[in-house]
Design a protein around this motif. Structure first.
Motif, PDB file in Angstrom:
ATOM      1  N   LEU A 104      27.610  35.631  31.822  1.00  0.00           N
ATOM      2  CA  LEU A 104      28.831  36.422  31.814  1.00  0.00           C
ATOM      3  C   LEU A 104      29.735  36.200  33.029  1.00  0.00           C
ATOM      4  O   LEU A 104      30.954  36.146  32.870  1.00  0.00           O
ATOM      5  N   PRO A 105      29.208  36.045  34.235  1.00  0.00           N
ATOM      6  CA  PRO A 105      30.104  35.815  35.376  1.00  0.00           C
ATOM      7  C   PRO A 105      30.991  34.581  35.207  1.00  0.00           C
ATOM      8  O   PRO A 105      32.146  34.590  35.633  1.00  0.00           O
ATOM      9  N   LYS A 106      30.487  33.533  34.570  1.00  0.00           N
ATOM     10  CA  LYS A 106      31.303  32.336  34.341  1.00  0.00           C
ATOM     11  C   LYS A 106      32.424  32.621  33.350  1.00  0.00           C
ATOM     12  O   LYS A 106      33.544  32.158  33.501  1.00  0.00           O
ATOM     13  N   ILE A 107      32.107  33.391  32.322  1.00  0.00           N
ATOM     14  CA  ILE A 107      33.094  33.729  31.305  1.00  0.00           C
ATOM     15  C   ILE A 107      34.112  34.717  31.862  1.00  0.00           C
ATOM     16  O   ILE A 107      35.293  34.679  31.512  1.00  0.00           O
ATOM     17  N   GLU A 108      33.673  35.563  32.765  1.00  0.00           N
ATOM     18  CA  GLU A 108      34.537  36.593  33.334  1.00  0.00           C
ATOM     19  C   GLU A 108      35.714  36.000  34.117  1.00  0.00           C
ATOM     20  O   GLU A 108      36.734  36.657  34.293  1.00  0.00           O
ATOM     21  N   GLU A 109      35.594  34.767  34.528  1.00  0.00           N
ATOM     22  CA  GLU A 109      36.684  34.128  35.268  1.00  0.00           C
ATOM     23  C   GLU A 109      37.986  34.154  34.467  1.00  0.00           C
ATOM     24  O   GLU A 109      39.057  34.366  35.020  1.00  0.00           O
ATOM     25  N   TYR A 110      37.884  33.945  33.144  1.00  0.00           N
ATOM     26  CA  TYR A 110      39.085  33.998  32.296  1.00  0.00           C
ATOM     27  C   TYR A 110      39.701  35.389  32.326  1.00  0.00           C
ATOM     28  O   TYR A 110      40.913  35.549  32.483  1.00  0.00           O
ATOM     29  N   VAL A 111      38.867  36.414  32.178  1.00  0.00           N
ATOM     30  CA  VAL A 111      39.347  37.795  32.170  1.00  0.00           C
ATOM     31  C   VAL A 111      39.986  38.136  33.514  1.00  0.00           C
ATOM     32  O   VAL A 111      41.063  38.746  33.569  1.00  0.00           O
ATOM     33  N   GLU A 157      28.095  29.613  21.988  1.00  0.00           N
ATOM     34  CA  GLU A 157      27.856  28.223  22.383  1.00  0.00           C
ATOM     35  C   GLU A 157      26.668  28.118  23.336  1.00  0.00           C
ATOM     36  O   GLU A 157      25.856  27.202  23.233  1.00  0.00           O
ATOM     37  N   LEU A 158      26.574  29.052  24.257  1.00  0.00           N
ATOM     38  CA  LEU A 158      25.569  28.974  25.314  1.00  0.00           C
ATOM     39  C   LEU A 158      24.200  29.531  24.928  1.00  0.00           C
ATOM     40  O   LEU A 158      23.178  29.057  25.431  1.00  0.00           O
ATOM     41  N   ILE A 159      24.163  30.540  24.039  1.00  0.00           N
ATOM     42  CA  ILE A 159      22.897  31.232  23.761  1.00  0.00           C
ATOM     43  C   ILE A 159      22.456  31.085  22.310  1.00  0.00           C
ATOM     44  O   ILE A 159      21.373  30.576  22.033  1.00  0.00           O
TER      45      ILE A 159
END
Length: 97
Positions: free
Chosen positions: A17-24, A69-71
């Protein structure tokens, strides 16, 4: 059917989630993992995402898509806004205490 327990999913989602949170964050929003119930991942969107008409798109087309994609390709992500905690399912797995 997702072959992971809610506990296993929580660990995996917490790591990605921290990697995805960059977009938010790039849109001045916030995102927090609230918990998991029966393979459904619940996140809270805040900041500029709170009440934004595009928040559903962010949840499905950004967060859910990337976690699939990741999980696992059948993951489902649902979002709530701050103050909507009463809408969450009972016995939500909220991580190790």
């Amino acid at each position: 059917m997702i072959p992971f327990s809610d506990e296993d999913l929580y660990i995996a989602v917490s790591n990605y989630l921290p990697k995805i949170e960059e977009y938010v964050k790039s849109h001045e929003g916030t995102m927090k993992l609230i918990g998991i119930k029966d393979g459904v991942i619940y996140i809270e969107l805040g900041g500029t995402c709170n009440g934004c008409s595009m928040s559903t798109m962010t949840t499905k087309m950004v967060v859910q898509k990337k976690l699939r994609e990741l999980i696992h390709p059948e993951l489902v992500v649902e979002s709530i806004f701050p103050g909507q905690e009463d809408n969450l399912p009972k016995e939500l797995y909220k991580g190790p205490n």
